[in-house]
Design a protein around this motif. Structure first.
Motif, short mmCIF file in Angstrom:
data_model
loop_
_atom_site.label_atom_id
_atom_site.label_comp_id
_atom_site.label_asym_id
_atom_site.label_seq_id
_atom_site.Cartn_x
_atom_site.Cartn_y
_atom_site.Cartn_z
N UNK A 169 0.81 -1.21 0.00
CA UNK A 169 0.00 0.00 0.00
C UNK A 169 0.84 1.27 0.00
N UNK A 170 2.15 1.11 -0.04
CA UNK A 170 3.03 2.27 -0.03
C UNK A 170 3.87 2.29 -1.30
N UNK A 171 4.30 3.49 -1.70
CA UNK A 171 5.19 3.59 -2.87
C UNK A 171 6.63 3.31 -2.48
N UNK A 172 7.53 3.46 -3.42
CA UNK A 172 8.96 3.36 -3.13
C UNK A 172 9.45 4.62 -2.41
N UNK A 173 8.94 5.76 -2.85
CA UNK A 173 9.29 7.05 -2.25
C UNK A 173 8.01 7.87 -2.13
N UNK A 174 7.96 8.71 -1.10
CA UNK A 174 6.84 9.63 -1.02
C UNK A 174 7.21 10.87 -0.26
N UNK A 175 6.49 11.93 -0.59
CA UNK A 175 6.61 13.19 0.11
C UNK A 175 5.25 13.47 0.72
#
Length: 190
Positions: A70-76
């Motif tokens: 449910x999460x990306x590789x990177x996030x802001x």
């Protein structure tokens, strides 16, 4: 018994002449046992390329995509937890990308493997109307070269000029020329 992630540390010297960004950035990466050096290095370079100029709206950070789907590789994220920028590395399916577009203000996909062209042919028609989506194809050979720079402790220079990216460790250098497949029509890595 589950295998543990391997910890890598990187000091990045970023000179992004296209954005006027000159900064040093220290990063700790957890490489999941199923992740390759190539994928980890693509994540690291993506962090350097899309790092915000300041942290007033939060910093771009590594997320848990390998261990949490449910999460990306990177996030802001901003201070309220709203996702400003979602970055996926690889060849995610169209449903995942469209779901990300609904959750984040901006979504970037970095496709890098040899099969990226075939993947794009399969999902392009489903994504052309997605809001705030940019899809980039990084040359497979250059990404394979990035893997040779992987060390448990790294000091890397990342230079961006006119859309071309150079990543070096003082002894070797890799040149990347990202190709915009969707969004980024002006060639700028934003």
């Amino acid at each position: 018994m589950a295998l543990k992630a391997t910890i890598y540390k990187a000091k990045l010297q970023i000179a992004d002449m296209d954005r006027g960004l000159y900064v040093d950035h220290a990063v700790t990466l957890a490489r999941h046992p199923s992740e390759t050096d190539e994928r980890m290095m693509v994540r690291l370079v993506a962090l350097a390329l899309w790092r915000p100029a300041d942290d007033h709206q939060g910093m771009l950070e590594m997320a848990g995509s390998v261990s949490d789907t449910d999460e990306p590789d990177l996030w802001q994220k901003d201070l309220t937890g709203r996702i400003l920028h979602w970055i996926d590395v690889g060849q995610p399916d169209d449903k995942r990308i469209l779901k990300a577009c609904g959750r984040a203000e901006r979504v970037t996909v970095v496709a890098y493997a040899a099969g990226a062209g075939i993947w794009w042919q399969g999902v392009a028609g489903k994504l052309v109307r997605a809001r705030s989506l940019a899809v980039w194809r990084w040359p497979a050979a250059a990404c394979a070269e990035l893997a040779t720079l992987a060390q448990r402790t790294m000091q890397l220079q990342v230079t961006v000029q006119d859309g071309t990216v150079w990543v070096g460790d003082g002894e070797r250098s890799v040149e990347l020329q990202p190709q915009a497949l969707l969004g980024g029509a002006d060639g700028a890595l934003r």
